[in-house]
Design an enzyme around this catalytic site. Structure first.
Site, PDB file in Angstrom:
ATOM      1  N   SER A 165       4.005  -7.289  -3.766  1.00 20.64           N
ATOM      2  CA  SER A 165       4.456  -6.680  -3.548  1.00 20.64           C
ATOM      3  C   SER A 165       5.505  -7.202  -2.172  1.00 20.64           C
ATOM      4  O   SER A 165       4.942  -7.576  -0.539  1.00 20.64           O
ATOM      5  CB  SER A 165       5.271  -4.929  -3.246  1.00 20.64           C
ATOM      6  OG  SER A 165       6.174  -4.860  -3.512  1.00 20.64           O
ATOM      7  N   TYR A 178       1.570   3.029  -1.875  1.00 20.23           N
ATOM      8  CA  TYR A 178       1.679   1.799  -2.350  1.00 20.23           C
ATOM      9  C   TYR A 178       1.962   0.731  -1.952  1.00 20.23           C
ATOM     10  O   TYR A 178       1.488  -0.528  -2.240  1.00 20.23           O
ATOM     11  CB  TYR A 178       3.652   1.869  -3.678  1.00 20.23           C
ATOM     12  CG  TYR A 178       3.984   0.974  -4.407  1.00 20.23           C
ATOM     13  CD1 TYR A 178       2.940   0.308  -5.400  1.00 20.23           C
ATOM     14  CD2 TYR A 178       4.811  -0.192  -3.892  1.00 20.23           C
ATOM     15  CE1 TYR A 178       3.471  -0.779  -6.143  1.00 20.23           C
ATOM     16  CE2 TYR A 178       5.628  -1.227  -5.090  1.00 20.23           C
ATOM     17  CZ  TYR A 178       4.594  -1.283  -5.694  1.00 20.23           C
ATOM     18  OH  TYR A 178       4.981  -2.038  -6.898  1.00 20.23           O
TER      19      TYR A 178
END
Ligand code: NAD
Length: 282
Positions: A165, A178
């Site tokens: 990501s 995250y």
């Protein structure tokens, strides 16, 4: 004389796609099938996996089957592998796509200010949310690799693509678990690429930029008005191409990384982000 460009050499291979019932990975599996790759769609949600597999088979005519497995449960992965080997053959490729964030590891405020309620800040983050997020993103990549790469070692051939990501390069506000767990994915991608460098197995990752999906919609779009939230607007401002990406736009990079066109490429993380990671904001 120019040498003829090689074939992608994807046809007839077998790919396992974890999180294959979800938005991004179902699209990736479709793209693989369109190039003749047989796909094992693995998901916690068997119904979603089977639905995606049936659609892929109907669209492409290439074998695709749905399997239920939990990327955090080795026994369920081993059971799925046995089933996949029987029904589709030995595994050539693995796409580690299952991943996500936990609301309880998401802070309410971006930057702490005087007078903020402590529970809305860093101090309100729940350890349980960190555990869930680290487990799903990191161990959920590690365990399927331990199980499915066994075939690749035997075959002296394989391709692994992890889904990272934008958060992995620089953390986004509010979602520290995250971000850190995706940074761990980049680090692990490099480590495993080196470890496997002489086995015929290449290990790379894709870092998608901002796509609008069920996972992040609540953060980016006002549920009532459909307008961009302030956070959504910041993303637009930070993305030189000034739009969200689509899941389809990740497929070219996936196919490339698995194909023979990338046969000297291992240990890289490729951003597919409309320029987000290149832009200083000025
Ligand atoms: P999604 O929620 O649509 O899909 C995730 C899938 O994983 C779901 O089908 C879910 O059932 C499955 N899953 C969850 N836990 C599982 C488990 N323990 N075992 C097996 N399957 C499990 O999410 P998505 O938006 O398609 O994201 C896919 C990947 O892309 C994730 O790794 C995510 O972090 C990453 N990513 C997404 C974006 C984005 O903008 N959506 C951006 C960057 C990276």
């Amino acid at each position: 004389m120019t040498a003829a460009i090689k074939d992608l050499n994807l046809k007839g291979k077998v790919a396992v796609v974890t999180g294959g019932g979800g938005v991004i990975c179902s699209t990736m599996a479709r793209a693989l099938a369109a190039h003749g790759v047989k796909t094992a769609i693995l998901d916690l949600n068997l119904e979603a996996a089977q639905k995606v597999a049936a659609e892929i088979k109907a669209e492409s005519g290439v074998e695709s089957l749905g399997f239920s497995a939990n990327v955090l449960d080795r026994a369920s992965l081993e059971a799925a592998k046995k089933d996949i080997n029987q029904k589709l053959g030995k595994i050539d490729y693995l796409v580690n796509g299952a991943g996500g964030n936990a609301a309880s590891a998401t802070s309410k405020v971006e930057k702490m200010k005087d007078g903020d309620a402590l529970e809305d800040t860093f101090f309100g983050l729940q350890l349980e949310g960190f555990d869930k997020t680290f487990d799903l993103n990191f161990k959920g990549t590690l365990l399927p690799t331990l199980v499915f790469a066994a075939d690749m070692v035997e075959n002296k051939f394989g391709g692994i693509v992890n889904i990272s990501s934008m958060n992995s390069y620089r953390p986004l506000t509010r979602i520290p678990a995250y971000s850190a767990s995706k940074a761990a994915i980049n680090n692990f991608t490099q480590w495993l690429a080196v470890h496997f460098a002489n086995t015929g197995i290449r290990v790379n990752a894709i870092a998608p930029g901002f796509l609008l999906t069920n996972q992040n919609r609540f953060l980016l779009v006002d549920e009532k008005t459909g307008a961009s939230t302030p956070r959504g607007q910041k993303i637009m401002n930070g993305t030189p191409m000034e739009r969200y990406g689509t899941p389809e736009e990740l497929s070219g990079t996936l196919l490339y990384l698995l194909s023979d066109w990338a046969e000297f490429i291992t240990g890289v993380v490729i951003p597919v982000d409309g320029g987000f990671s290149a832009y200083s904001g000025v």
